[in-house]
Design a protein around this motif. Structure first.
Motif, PDB file in Angstrom:
ATOM      1  N   LYS A  11       3.625   1.316  -4.078  1.00 15.61           N
ATOM      2  CA  LYS A  11       3.403   0.219  -3.078  1.00 15.61           C
ATOM      3  C   LYS A  11       4.540   0.118  -2.284  1.00 15.61           C
TER       4      LYS A  11
ATOM      5  N   LYS B 217      11.569  -4.289   9.958  1.00 13.49           N
ATOM      6  CA  LYS B 217      10.782  -5.245   8.666  1.00 13.49           C
ATOM      7  C   LYS B 217      11.484  -5.198   7.654  1.00 13.49           C
TER       8      LYS B 217
ATOM      9  N   GLY C 127       0.994  -6.812   0.468  1.00 14.07           N
ATOM     10  CA  GLY C 127       2.001  -5.891   0.882  1.00 14.07           C
ATOM     11  C   GLY C 127       1.777  -5.688   2.744  1.00 14.07           C
TER      12      GLY C 127
ATOM     13  N   ASP D 123       4.043  -4.920   6.037  1.00 17.05           N
ATOM     14  CA  ASP D 123       4.126  -3.284   6.673  1.00 17.05           C
ATOM     15  C   ASP D 123       3.600  -3.019   7.741  1.00 17.05           C
TER      16      ASP D 123
HETATM   17 MG    MG Z   1       5.897  -4.317   0.183  1.00 11.73          MG
END
Ligand code: MG
Ligand code: ADP
Ligand code: ASP
Length: 411
Positions: A211, A7, A153, A156
């Motif tokens: 984060k 990723k 975010g 992930d």
């Molecule tokens: Mg991120």
């Protein structure tokens, strides 16, 4: 040969030059004989740009929340196409996929949807025919067929969900730092990259503001036993493996990391009656408005009165403040105080379980810097404090040095 989910985050795909570098990494993994599935984020600050466009329209309401997901999901779509083209140019057969094409089924909580299932058939067929699927992170499709996103975010989490569905040997999260550090290396330059960290600690760090990994990605990897590694898109380093506690040496350091966030705000109701039922009267309207409360403190009562303090996300501050003003009138509280200029700082470590005095040590370090602690909360492996946001960097550096984090021997 291993099956790898790779990723790449926003900074790692910020322009075509970087997308070419990423493509080279994929080519390299393929050349080593691995099966590769790629998950990508939107380019650079694209998601922020899309959020501001929506703010310009300022529509509000449930329909607009659903359309916001349609808008935000376009960022990742661009990256999937560019990377797939780049891979094809380099002689690798690759194919882009949006969430609904796979399909990645989520619930219908737009803006913070949870992944329910990932259909593996098309992806397995690609792997069988030596193709590299390039999947848009952060997005899925709801049971009623609408586009959803997983929360900022969230790519992930897409990567971990895909790795879990395909029983990948490792889910590799490539980012703009070398791995998981003892604290944010952009704020504390002495921060050290860890070769390993437990799921439990990573979960506390992520949910307290680090984060580097989406909290739900850590949760899901732990639950579904996905081997998770954070590593650099730019440097060839081993990165950080997130692992179960029993795989880490017994003599774990006392504190593994420090997380912080400026995303919260504090509200205090002064002069409330010290009697049963008051806490629920104060918080009921807040939870009815779907506002999440983080830390809660109630002082010991004096003269039958007490103060009640809690923190909420900064974006919920104005709404919570207004609701609390209404509560104050109903329960005849003296006044409502609000402070948006706070920071929450947390120290995390499994070593805390077997050692007393960590809290005292933390408070002493902050006292030496004359930093006032406004709220404290603890869990088994975490101590969090709220301080004035202007002291955040000073506090993070002082705690990092005070707990010897830059020199702790690697386990
Ligand atoms: Mg991120
Ligand atoms: P991506 O776009 O690759 O998903 P993010 O910006 O979401 O990247 O996460 C990486 C950033 O997380 C780093 O640039 C760093 O500033 C920040 N960060 C915060 N805490 C940590 C930590 N403990 N270790 C590493 N990075 C951290
Ligand atoms: N592009 C989304 C964001 O900026 C998701 C992600 O990058 O993980 O939040």
């Amino acid at each position: 040969m291993a099956r790898l989910v790779m990723k790449f985050g926003g900074t790692s795909v910020a322009n075509v030059g970087l997308i070419e570098k990423i493509a080279d990494r994929v080519v390299k993994s393929r050349a080593q004989g691995h099966e590769v599935i790629v998950v990508v984020s939107a380019m650079g600050h694209e998601t922020d740009r899309l959020v501001s466009l929506a703010e310009e329209v300022d529509a509000g309401g449930a329909d607009s929340v659903r359309e916001l997901d349609v808008l935000l999901s376009t960022g990742e779509q661009v990256t999937t196409a560019l990377l797939a083209m780049m891979l094809v140019k380099k002689g690798i057969t690759a194919k882009s996929y949006q969430g609904h094409q796979i399909k990645i089924l989520t619930d219908d909580a737009h803006g913070r949807a949870r992944v329910m299932t990932v259909e593996e058939d098309r992806l397995l067929a690609d792997l069988a025919e030596q193709r590299v699927p390039v999947i848009a992170g952060f997005q899925g499709i709801s049971p009623s067929g609408r586009v959803t996103t997983l929360g900022r975010g969230g790519s992930d989490t897409t990567a971990v969900a895909v790795a879990s569905a395909l029983q990948a040997d490792e889910c590799q999260i490539f980012t703009d730092v070398d791995g998981v550090f003892t604290t944010d290396p952009r704020v504390v330059p002495e921060a050290r990259c860890m070769s390993r960290i437990t799921f439990e600690e990573m979960l506390e760090l992520a949910s307290s503001g680090s984060k580097v990994l989406h909290t739900r990605a850590v949760e899901l990897a732990n639950k579904n036993k996905v081997a998770l590694r954070v590593l650099s898109s730019f440097n060839d380093v081993a990165g950080t493996l997130i692992t179960s506690e029993d795989q880490i040496m017994m003599e774990a350091p006392l504190i593994s990391g420090i997380a912080f966030t400026k995303d919260e705000a504090k509200l205090t109701l002064r002069g409330v009656k010290d009697q049963p039922g008051i806490a629920s009267k104060i918080l009921a309207p807040i939870s009815e408005a779907s506002i999440e409360v983080d830390m809660i403190v109630q002082n010991t009562g004096a003269d039958g009165n007490t103060d009640f303090t809690f923190t909420v996300q900064r974006s919920d501050f104005q709404t919570a403040h207004q609701l609390l003003a209404g509560v104050a009138r109903t329960i005849e509280a003296a006044e409502v105080l609000g402070d948006e200029r706070i920071a929450k700082l947390s120290i995390v470590g499994v070593g805390m379980r077997s050692h007393a005095g960590v809290a005292t040590q933390m408070f002493e370090i902050l006292a030496k810097e004359s930093i006032n602690i406004q709220v404290i909360s603890t869990s088994e492996i975490k101590i969090s404090v709220v301080i004035d946001e202007k002291y955040l960097e000073l506090a993070a550096r002082a705690l990092h040095a005070g707990f010897g984090l830059e020199v702790v021997a690697e386990t």
